[in-house]
Design a protein around this motif. Structure first.
Motif, PDB file in Angstrom:
ATOM      1  N   HIS A  28      67.233  11.546  20.393  1.00 23.92           N
ATOM      2  CA  HIS A  28      65.794  11.623  20.685  1.00 23.92           C
ATOM      3  C   HIS A  28      65.600  12.815  21.609  1.00 23.92           C
ATOM      4  O   HIS A  28      66.168  12.852  22.704  1.00 23.92           O
ATOM      5  N   GLU A  51      64.929  12.686  16.221  1.00 29.50           N
ATOM      6  CA  GLU A  51      63.563  12.299  16.574  1.00 29.50           C
ATOM      7  C   GLU A  51      63.081  13.232  17.673  1.00 29.50           C
ATOM      8  O   GLU A  51      63.757  13.394  18.687  1.00 29.50           O
ATOM      9  N   SER A  53      59.826  14.434  20.193  1.00 29.06           N
ATOM     10  CA  SER A  53      58.492  14.332  20.786  1.00 29.06           C
ATOM     11  C   SER A  53      58.144  15.724  21.284  1.00 29.06           C
ATOM     12  O   SER A  53      58.805  16.237  22.193  1.00 29.06           O
ATOM     13  N   ASN A  73      59.684  13.162  11.378  1.00 32.23           N
ATOM     14  CA  ASN A  73      60.485  12.802  12.550  1.00 32.23           C
ATOM     15  C   ASN A  73      60.003  13.489  13.827  1.00 32.23           C
ATOM     16  O   ASN A  73      60.700  13.500  14.834  1.00 32.23           O
ATOM     17  N   THR A  75      56.715  13.756  16.587  1.00 34.75           N
ATOM     18  CA  THR A  75      55.455  13.245  17.114  1.00 34.75           C
ATOM     19  C   THR A  75      54.892  14.282  18.075  1.00 34.75           C
ATOM     20  O   THR A  75      55.574  14.689  19.024  1.00 34.75           O
TER      21      THR A  75
END
Length: 234
Positions: A28, A51, A53, A73, A75
């Motif tokens: 992440h 992932e 962000s 994948n 955001t």
């Protein structure tokens, strides 16, 4: 730690640097100051189990990023490094690509605290910053001199290491190739970048264009931008 290197022997795309330093699959990750999400896309599409962000403070760029519909994948969020809307110890890697010096100086230390907060124990912060040197920088500084804020960003990093927030894993210096097809592309991507507010009068505009045109060749203007990467670990 040093703000610049007397000699740089590496010339490569930045992807070569972060892929050498970090293992990104099944991680992440957070990107702070993702801009137009070009690096975001490269990282998202270059492995598996990733992932991301991706946060941006410029609302125009953020609204454009929200229209991206082929990165499942990733955001996208509207947030600054000093206030990251993620849970404590929830992230493996934090990236800042040439964005720490854009954080208001009075918020830089808070940003490092936030990065530490969201990183898992043993997590990494990859901080990439342009060195105040080179022909591209000589053009940029005619209308946007970043020396003071870049020095402040470096001071913030050294203080974070000295105070024990992070340990320095590696400091890397390299040249990143940079190309513009013509002055119109430079004007669109640099002078008129939505995160800036550059107002050039006629005389200054002419001087910037003249200096840029001195670098033009048959296939555009090529620059080697010196970059410093500090890889920090929580």
């Amino acid at each position: 730690m040093k703000i610049a290197a007397s000699q740089i022997d590496i010339t490569c795309p930045e992807a070569d640097i972060y892929n050498r330093l970090l293992s990104l699959d099944n991680k992440h990750m957070v990107e702070l100051g993702c801009g137009a999400a070009r690096i975001t896309r490269d990282i998202a599409e270059s492995g598996f189990g990733r992932e991301i962000s991706a946060f941006e403070v410029d609302e125009i760029a953020h609204q454009k990023n929200l229209q991206i519909d082929d990165l499942q994948n990733v955001t996208f969020g509207l947030a600054g490094a000093q206030d990251i809307p993620l849970q404590d110890e929830s992230v493996d890697v934090v990236f800042m690509f040439k964005s720490l010096h854009h954080v208001p100086v009075e918020l830089m230390s808070a940003s490092m605290q936030e990065i530490r907060r969201i990183l898992k124990p043993g997590g990494f912060a990859y901080i990439s910053e342009p060195i105040f040197a080179g022909k591209f920088n000589d053009i940029l500084r005619l209308f946007h001199d970043e020396q003071t804020v870049r020095e402040a960003a470096f001071d913030t990093l050294t203080r974070a290491v000295d105070e024990g927030l992070f340990k320095l894993v590696e400091e890397t210096f390299f040249y990143a190739p940079l190309k513009f097809e013509n002055f119109a592309e430079f004007e669109s991507n640099v002078i008129k970048a939505t995160h800036g507010n550059h107002q050039l009068d006629g005389d200054l505009y002419s001087r910037v264009q003249q200096r840029f045109d001195e670098q033009m060749g048959d296939d555009g203007a090529h620059f080697l931008q010196p970059i410093r990467v500090d890889l920090l670990q929580k």
